[in-house]
Design a protein around this motif. Structure first.
Motif, PDB file in Angstrom:
ATOM      1  N   ILE A  94      28.951 -14.883   7.469  1.00 54.66           N
ATOM      2  CA  ILE A  94      30.126 -14.070   7.777  1.00 54.66           C
ATOM      3  C   ILE A  94      31.087 -14.066   6.587  1.00 54.66           C
ATOM      4  O   ILE A  94      31.685 -13.039   6.256  1.00 54.66           O
ATOM      5  CB  ILE A  94      30.839 -14.589   9.041  1.00 54.66           C
ATOM      6  CG1 ILE A  94      29.867 -14.719  10.205  1.00 54.66           C
ATOM      7  CG2 ILE A  94      31.988 -13.670   9.432  1.00 54.66           C
ATOM      8  CD1 ILE A  94      30.502 -15.271  11.467  1.00 54.66           C
ATOM      9  N   VAL A  95      31.251 -15.227   5.962  1.00 60.37           N
ATOM     10  CA  VAL A  95      32.150 -15.318   4.807  1.00 60.37           C
ATOM     11  C   VAL A  95      31.626 -14.456   3.658  1.00 60.37           C
ATOM     12  O   VAL A  95      32.380 -13.691   3.042  1.00 60.37           O
ATOM     13  CB  VAL A  95      32.305 -16.783   4.358  1.00 60.37           C
ATOM     14  CG1 VAL A  95      33.175 -16.859   3.108  1.00 60.37           C
ATOM     15  CG2 VAL A  95      32.906 -17.626   5.476  1.00 60.37           C
ATOM     16  N   PHE A  96      30.331 -14.576   3.365  1.00 62.23           N
ATOM     17  CA  PHE A  96      29.739 -13.764   2.297  1.00 62.23           C
ATOM     18  C   PHE A  96      29.897 -12.272   2.605  1.00 62.23           C
ATOM     19  O   PHE A  96      30.204 -11.470   1.710  1.00 62.23           O
ATOM     20  CB  PHE A  96      28.267 -14.107   2.125  1.00 62.23           C
ATOM     21  CG  PHE A  96      28.016 -15.459   1.523  1.00 62.23           C
ATOM     22  CD1 PHE A  96      28.665 -15.850   0.366  1.00 62.23           C
ATOM     23  CD2 PHE A  96      27.121 -16.344   2.110  1.00 62.23           C
ATOM     24  CE1 PHE A  96      28.443 -17.102  -0.194  1.00 62.23           C
ATOM     25  CE2 PHE A  96      26.881 -17.593   1.560  1.00 62.23           C
ATOM     26  CZ  PHE A  96      27.551 -17.970   0.401  1.00 62.23           C
ATOM     27  N   SER A  97      29.689 -11.896   3.869  1.00 57.26           N
ATOM     28  CA  SER A  97      29.833 -10.487   4.253  1.00 57.26           C
ATOM     29  C   SER A  97      31.262 -10.003   4.055  1.00 57.26           C
ATOM     30  O   SER A  97      31.494  -8.867   3.615  1.00 57.26           O
ATOM     31  CB  SER A  97      29.400 -10.289   5.716  1.00 57.26           C
ATOM     32  OG  SER A  97      28.028 -10.547   5.882  1.00 57.26           O
ATOM     33  N   SER A  98      32.227 -10.856   4.384  1.00 57.52           N
ATOM     34  CA  SER A  98      33.630 -10.483   4.229  1.00 57.52           C
ATOM     35  C   SER A  98      33.986 -10.290   2.758  1.00 57.52           C
ATOM     36  O   SER A  98      34.691  -9.341   2.395  1.00 57.52           O
ATOM     37  CB  SER A  98      34.530 -11.558   4.853  1.00 57.52           C
ATOM     38  OG  SER A  98      34.271 -11.700   6.231  1.00 57.52           O
ATOM     39  N   VAL A  99      33.483 -11.171   1.906  1.00 52.18           N
ATOM     40  CA  VAL A  99      33.750 -11.048   0.472  1.00 52.18           C
ATOM     41  C   VAL A  99      33.133  -9.763  -0.074  1.00 52.18           C
ATOM     42  O   VAL A  99      33.755  -9.020  -0.846  1.00 52.18           O
ATOM     43  CB  VAL A  99      33.216 -12.275  -0.284  1.00 52.18           C
ATOM     44  CG1 VAL A  99      33.321 -12.063  -1.799  1.00 52.18           C
ATOM     45  CG2 VAL A  99      33.974 -13.526   0.127  1.00 52.18           C
TER      46      VAL A  99
END
Length: 290
Positions: A239-244
């Motif tokens: 989720i963090v990678f997707s947000s970035v």
């Protein structure tokens, strides 16, 4: 530290998700699942050949269990995506680490340290803050389907773990899963119209297939050889990678509460890694080829 492969898987799946977003104007969901699976079958077939391994397996029944659980979970997830806000569907699907903790405790009788259980729960809270899901009374049924997709994902991860511990090569595990998904997506597409592949959109399909394959290989190693609960906690990294990527590629903006969610997910990953068992993994459980 095999669980750290889940970070690589999270990054690859986030990159695949970015390609899916780019491909949405050109292809239906089932088409993208099909072409991702075709690329994955081709890549893993080449890897099997280079390793001198045959696609034939003595664990066909176990591959069927993993393939059916994985594809039905994927189908449920996409169904919920069509009827729910994206954030809500994503949050429900990301309940899978919670189900992993319950399932592996019940079936594998793995004792979960309180700190690791806290890390999994903390990661889910972070996912909720980052995605900020909403639901209306009319969306209860698709929400239940989305929740079921998270639970079934946990079953698929259990099947992956059993296959790897039964000495099944990781590449062959991904090969059979991709074959099941390709067959399922082909049936899914029968009543629909196929869209043409052009020089402009072909790289998008290639990216979906390549990143999806790399993500599956990394995830298979993480769940197959790493501590399951640590791997589950690290899975929120996607989720963090997707947000970035959303910020970098699509100029998406995150509110303050979402950044708090990012911080909690990162903290959950750090806690999980620091608390992961340092002892050698238990011997592979006895499994049946049924």
């Amino acid at each position: 530290m095999q669980s750290l492969w889940m970070l690589a898987a999270g990054l690859c799946f986030a990159l695949m998700g970015a390609c899916v977003k780019l491909g949405a104007p050109h292809f239906d969901t089932a088409e993208m699942v099909f072409w991702r699976s075709v690329v994955s079958v081709a890549v893993t077939a080449v890897l099997l050949a280079r390793a001198g391994l045959s696609p034939r397996t003595p664990r066909l029944g176990m591959h069927v269990h993993r393939g059916v659980a994985g594809f039905v979970s994927l189908f449920m997830f996409f169904y919920s995506l069509t009827l729910l806000p994206v954030a809500t569907a994503m949050t429900l699907n990301y309940t899978s680490p919670l189900f992993v903790a319950l399932l592996f405790t019940a079936l594998a009788r793995e004792r979960i340290r309180r700190g690791l259980a806290f890390a999994v729960a903390l990661g889910f809270v972070g996912a909720v803050l980052l995605l900020r899901p909403t639901i209306t009374p009319e969306q209860v049924f698709p929400a239940a389907v989305g929740l079921a997709s998270g639970a079934l994902s946990a079953v698929a991860y259990w099947n992956v773990r059993q296959l790897v511990r039964a000495q099944e090569p990781e590449v062959r595990v991904v090969f059979y899963f991709a074959a099941f998904c390709a067959a399922g997506a082909l049936v899914w597409m029968l009543p629909h119209r196929w869209h043409p592949i052009t020089l402009d959109n072909a790289p998008i399909l290639a990216g979906i297939g390549a990143f999806g394959t790399l993500g599956q290989l990394a995830m298979t190693r993480a769940y197959g050889k790493g501590p399951a609960i640590v791997t589950a906690a690290l899975s929120y990294s996607g989720i963090v990678f997707s947000s970035v990527l959303g910020i970098v590629l699509f100029a998406e903006l995150l509110p303050l509460v979402a950044w708090l969610g990012v911080a909690l997910i990162v903290a959950a990953g750090i806690i999980a890694v620091r608390l992961q068992p340092q002892t050698r993994a238990d011997p592979a459980p006895q499994v049946r080829n049924d």
